[in-house]
Design an enzyme around this catalytic site. Sequence first.
Site, mmCIF file in Angstrom:
data_model
loop_
_atom_site.group_PDB
_atom_site.id
_atom_site.type_symbol
_atom_site.label_atom_id
_atom_site.label_comp_id
_atom_site.label_asym_id
_atom_site.label_seq_id
_atom_site.Cartn_x
_atom_site.Cartn_y
_atom_site.Cartn_z
ATOM 1 N N HIS A 138 0.608 -1.113 -0.066
ATOM 2 C CA HIS A 138 -0.079 -0.255 -0.062
ATOM 3 C C HIS A 138 0.792 1.320 0.006
ATOM 4 O O HIS A 138 1.933 1.416 0.447
ATOM 5 C CB HIS A 138 -0.755 -0.023 1.145
ATOM 6 N N GLU A 143 -5.127 0.465 0.577
ATOM 7 C CA GLU A 143 -4.916 -0.873 0.609
ATOM 8 C C GLU A 143 -5.220 -1.597 -0.789
ATOM 9 O O GLU A 143 -5.766 -1.159 -1.735
ATOM 10 C CB GLU A 143 -6.104 -1.472 1.691
HETATM 11 C C1 GLP Z 1 1.598 3.526 7.128
HETATM 12 C C2 GLP Z 1 1.451 4.622 6.378
HETATM 13 C C3 GLP Z 1 2.397 4.586 4.747
HETATM 14 C C4 GLP Z 1 3.714 4.196 5.258
HETATM 15 C C5 GLP Z 1 3.436 2.586 5.656
HETATM 16 C C6 GLP Z 1 4.816 1.900 5.858
HETATM 17 O O1 GLP Z 1 0.621 2.574 6.534
HETATM 18 N N1 GLP Z 1 0.399 5.046 5.931
HETATM 19 O O2 GLP Z 1 2.361 6.078 4.488
HETATM 20 O O3 GLP Z 1 4.402 4.051 3.955
HETATM 21 O O4 GLP Z 1 3.008 2.574 6.905
HETATM 22 O O5 GLP Z 1 5.499 2.352 6.984
HETATM 23 P P1 GLP Z 1 6.876 2.070 7.433
HETATM 24 O O6 GLP Z 1 7.578 3.059 6.672
HETATM 25 O O7 GLP Z 1 6.944 2.261 8.837
HETATM 26 O O8 GLP Z 1 7.117 0.651 7.234
#
Ligand code: GLP
Length: 244
Positions: A138, A143
Site C-alpha cells: 500500500h 490498501e
Molecule cells: C503506514 C503509512 C504509509 C507508510 C507505511 C509503511 O501504513 N500510512 O504511508 O508508507 O505505513 O510504514 P513504514 O515506513 O513504517 O514501514
Amino acid sequence: MHWIVCPDEKSQAKACASIIAAQVLQKPSSVLGFATGSSPLKTYAELIEMSRQGAVSFSRVRTFNLDEYAGLPRDHPQSYSRFMWDNLFSGMNMREDQARIPNGMAADLDAECRDYEQAIEDAGGIDLQLLGIGHDGHIAFNEPGPDFSKFTHVERLNARTVEANKRFFDSADDVPRTALSMGVGSIMRARRILLAASGKDKAEIVKEAFLGPVTPSLTASILQFHGDCTIILDREAASALTYN
Ligand code: GLP
C-alpha cells in the site's frame, strides 16, 4: 522509473533529503507531499539539520500529508499530525498555516476528504511527493483492492496494516480501523514522486511492486506508470531485485 540504491539507511536518508532540499532550492514555494512511518524518519532528521545549518529554507513551502487516522485528535501521541510536528515541522520552524494534514476528527469525514482534495488543487498540485510502502504494497493508506482509488477518501485498514502499525500503540485494539487517505489518483497527480524503502522486510514487496505487473491488488505498482518516479532503496530493500 529511476532507481537509486544506497549502501545503508543513513546514506539513503541523506540522498532522499538532498533531493527534497534541491526541489526547495529550485522552487522555494514548492508544494511538498509528506509521509509518515519509520521509512522517512532519518530523512526528516537530515532535513532538520540542513534547515538548521541554513543550507535550505522551508519558510515558503506548503505541505500536504498523505493520510491520518480517523478518530484521533491532532494532539494524540499516535496521530500523524503529532508525528509530523514532532519529527519534522517543529524542527524546521514551520508555521501551522504551511502544513495541511487530513482532520481525522472532522464531523463529516467525506466532506473533509473533498476539502482536502480541493486544497491540494488550490495550492497548484504537489511538486514532490515522498512515499513509503506498506508490507502489502500500500501507499498512503490505499490498501489492495479491486480498483485504484481516485481521490482522498475514508479507507478501512487491512488486518496486516493494523498488525504492522500496532507497534506504535499499546495494543492492536488501540489502532484505528479507518483512516483518511489521499487516493492513488491524488498521488499520481504529483509532478515528482520519491518512494523510499529500507530493510530486508521490504525487499520482496519492492520487487513485486516495481518489477511485476501493474495491478490494484498491489497499489504501489501503479507508480510504474508515473512519468517521474524515483525509487530510493538501501541495499537490503534492493536485495531481491535482479537485473537480468
Ligand atoms: C503506514 C503509512 C504509509 C507508510 C507505511 C509503511 O501504513 N500510512 O504511508 O508508507 O505505513 O510504514 P513504514 O515506513 O513504517 O514501514
